[in-house]
Design a protein around this motif. Structure first.
Motif, mmCIF file in Angstrom:
data_model
loop_
_atom_site.group_PDB
_atom_site.id
_atom_site.type_symbol
_atom_site.label_atom_id
_atom_site.label_comp_id
_atom_site.label_asym_id
_atom_site.label_seq_id
_atom_site.Cartn_x
_atom_site.Cartn_y
_atom_site.Cartn_z
ATOM 1 N N PHE A 273 -4.704 3.558 7.746
ATOM 2 C CA PHE A 273 -5.414 4.188 6.667
ATOM 3 C C PHE A 273 -6.887 4.516 6.941
ATOM 4 N N GLY B 146 -5.091 -1.669 8.719
ATOM 5 C CA GLY B 146 -5.821 -0.653 7.900
ATOM 6 C C GLY B 146 -6.533 0.370 8.566
ATOM 7 N N LYS C 204 0.913 -1.397 -0.049
ATOM 8 C CA LYS C 204 -0.270 0.131 0.053
ATOM 9 C C LYS C 204 0.880 1.401 -0.036
ATOM 10 N N TYR C 205 1.985 1.140 0.776
ATOM 11 C CA TYR C 205 2.864 2.441 0.841
ATOM 12 C C TYR C 205 3.667 2.575 -0.399
#
Length: 106
Positions: free
Chosen positions: A78, A74, A21-22
């Motif tokens: 996030f 998450g 994701k990063y």
């Protein structure tokens, strides 16, 4: 010892998923390097644990740890939903992992 390898492998699975994701499509060097390092370590430890554990048990536990860790991170990193049904699902996955460990012959 194989269960220790498996648990650590599951943690590194969480690491490579979050690193993915990063990395923003593998366009950022350090997150991509982190992701690939976690991926390799996760696979090596999974393979090591599967030398002794049944494949179905090992793979289910590995993915379950990854699912739980990735979902929790998450939520924390996030700002993903933390509604009660998601939390209940995480608890059910944890119960399944514990059940597989308790019922394992190894």
């Amino acid at each position: 010892m194989e269960w220790v390898y498996l648990i650590i492998a599951g943690m590194f699975e969480t690491g490579w998923a979050v690193g993915m994701k990063y990395s923003e499509g593998m366009s950022k060097l350090y997150p991509t390097a982190f992701m690939l390092t976690c991926l390799v370590i996760s696979m090596l430890l999974l393979e090591r644990s599967l030398r002794v554990l049944p494949i179905g048990t090992g793979y289910a536990v590995w993915t379950g740890i990854g699912i739980m860790g990735t979902t929790i991170l998450g939520i924390l990193l996030f700002n993903e939903s933390a509604n009660m049904l998601r939390i209940l699902c995480i608890v059910m996955i944890a119960a399944g992992i514990i059940g597989l460990k308790v019922l394992s012959v190894n």
